[in-house]
Write a protein that holds these residues in place. Structure first.
Motif, short mmCIF file in Angstrom:
data_model
loop_
_atom_site.label_atom_id
_atom_site.label_comp_id
_atom_site.label_asym_id
_atom_site.label_seq_id
_atom_site.Cartn_x
_atom_site.Cartn_y
_atom_site.Cartn_z
N HIS A 213 0.80 -1.23 0.00
CA HIS A 213 0.00 0.00 0.00
C HIS A 213 0.84 1.28 0.00
CE1 HIS A 213 -3.24 -2.73 1.42
NE2 HIS A 213 -2.38 -3.12 2.34
N THR A 216 1.89 5.75 -4.73
CA THR A 216 0.82 6.45 -5.42
C THR A 216 0.52 5.69 -6.70
OG1 THR A 216 2.30 7.83 -6.73
CG2 THR A 216 1.68 8.65 -4.53
N PRO A 217 -0.61 5.96 -7.36
CA PRO A 217 -0.91 5.22 -8.60
C PRO A 217 0.17 5.34 -9.66
CG PRO A 217 -2.90 6.24 -7.78
CD PRO A 217 -1.79 6.73 -6.91
N ALA A 220 3.13 3.26 -8.66
CA ALA A 220 2.82 1.84 -8.86
C ALA A 220 2.89 1.48 -10.34
CB ALA A 220 1.44 1.52 -8.31
N VAL A 239 -1.22 0.30 -4.11
CA VAL A 239 -1.65 1.58 -3.52
C VAL A 239 -2.65 1.28 -2.42
CG1 VAL A 239 -1.31 2.79 -5.71
CG2 VAL A 239 -3.57 1.90 -5.14
N GLY A 246 -7.58 4.77 -8.46
CA GLY A 246 -6.18 4.80 -8.84
C GLY A 246 -5.75 3.57 -9.62
#
Length: 402
Positions: A213, A216-217, A220, A239, A246
């Motif tokens: 997690h 950020t998108p 990732a 994320v 996202g």
């Protein structure tokens, strides 16, 4: 077949577990896992104060009705504490139903869809050479899939890398320990790790990685793109799960498959991700997603959209949960993978079970019910010990996703 008793057992044979045991008027018993890592006593109190008083006199065979009674009847729906408590009841009732029928639970779910449940292990080490040794170790044990995690140069500690590689447990202190994180260091390092692993072990071994997690998108998406040459089976939790839109951005930039869902509690948590085919694997669990009854609903919904299961299976899920997960894994049509972190000998002694590992597969118990129990006398020898998951901070001190 009325319920006469339900009792909550809290024990700590190396780490904390919460178990619900239900007894019927005929003397048939069933067990359900109710462990919520770092918040175990919250679920124990929910069960003791709000659920157990409702169970006496109920018909143990009415699993669906009991599930709806505890979910709809509570008004305050969903959430990890409520759904973990419901899961414990549901799982214990399935255990009882299997024992009464004289069948393992998977036979009540439609029978086998496969011969064995493919599992993956955790290869983790502080550096790349160490992780290569660990991948070789799991490969030697017959594993066909391995999750790879290493320390990141310049960081004192990293998620997924522990002192005991076979029994990694992140909940390590009564007051959360604090880790320091750098996304830029991480993104630079991870592709070099998988390049070495592929060079050493070739294309056949299935490789996975957990971002936990933290990205950020767009970060990732960058990670997924950089890992495409190494053909990962999945990137896990790239994320935070709350940011479901996202995943559209991630999909636009990489073909590396995505797995998510170990913190999901209901089908509503993953409905958008499944229906828009934004993920490839759903990692929800029996214990945190409302039991066998509700997790089957999630997997059935996923099957309609070509999304496969990939259930969480860390050490904070007791052998009761693993036994239940295997009954579901062996029966559903859209099974993908099952995480398998071995429990300590002390835990296995407290929770005697008859599921078994062989050659890369776990095989569910063939005994009636789930094929697992809790030895309450042994459990009493391991009292609860406060332990919480760590807190994560960026290098400038900002609190970040752990």
């Amino acid at each position: 077949m009325r319920i006469t008793e339900a009792r909550v057992v809290v024990t700590c044979p190396g780490r904390n577990f919460v178990t619900l045991k239900i007894v019927t008027e005929d003397g048939v018993t069933g067990v359900g896992d109710a462990t919520l890592n770092g918040r175990e006593l919250a679920v124990a109190a929910y069960l003791d104060d709000h659920v157990v008083p409702l169970l006496a006199g109920r018909d143990a065979s009415r699993i669906e009705d009991t599930w709806q009674y505890l979910y709809r009847g509570a008004y305050w729906r969903r959430g990890p504490v409520t759904m973990t408590a419901i899961a414990a009841v549901d799982t214990a009732l399935w255990d009882i139903k299997g024992k009464v029928a004289g069948l393992p639970v998977y036979q009540l779910l439609g029978g086998r869809s496969r011969e064995g449940v493919t599992v993956y292990g955790h290869a983790n080490a502080e550096d790349v050479d160490g992780v290569l040794d660990e991948v070789a170790h799991y490969s030697g044990l017959g594993y066909r899939a391995v999750r790879v995690q290493t320390g990141v140069p310049g960081l004192a500690s990293t998620y997924g890398v522990g002192g005991d590689r076979m029994f990694y447990e992140p909940a390590d202190a009564a007051v959360p320990t604090e880790n320091v994180w750098s996304t830029s260091r991480y993104l630079q390092h991870v592709p070099t790790v998988f390049r070495r692993v592929r060079e050493e072990f070739g294309p056949r071994l299935r490789l996975l990685h957990d971002a936990h997690h933290r990205l950020t998108p767009i970060e990732a998406a960058r990670l997924g793109s950089s890992l495409e040459p190494y053909d990962l089976t999945w990137i896990e939790d790239p994320v935070p799960a709350e940011l479901q839109s996202g995943y559209r951005l991630i999909r636009q930039h990489t073909t590396t498959p995505v797995a998510v869902g170990e913190v999901f509690n209901s089908v509503w948590d993953c409905k958008q991700l499944i229906e828009e085919q934004l993920v490839d694997y759903i990692r929800a669990t029996v214990v945190h997603a409302g039991g066998i009854t509700h997790l089957r609903r999630i997997f059935d919904h996923a099957a309609l959209h070509d999304v496969r299961s990939g259930s969480h299976g860390a050490t904070d899920l007791s052998p009761v949960c693993m036994a239940a997960a295997l009954q579901l894994d062996i029966s559903i049509p859209n099974f993908g993978l099952q995480e398998y972190m071995r429990h300590t000998p002390e835990t296995d002694a407290v929770f005697p079970h008859t599921y078994r590992y062989e050659g890369g597969y776990l095989h569910p118990s063939q005994e009636p019910g789930l094929g697992v129990d809790i030895d309450e006398e042994r459990a009493a020898a391991f009292p609860y010990r406060p332990a919480q998951l760590p807190v994560n901070r960026l290098e400038d001190g900002t609190v970040h996703h752990w």
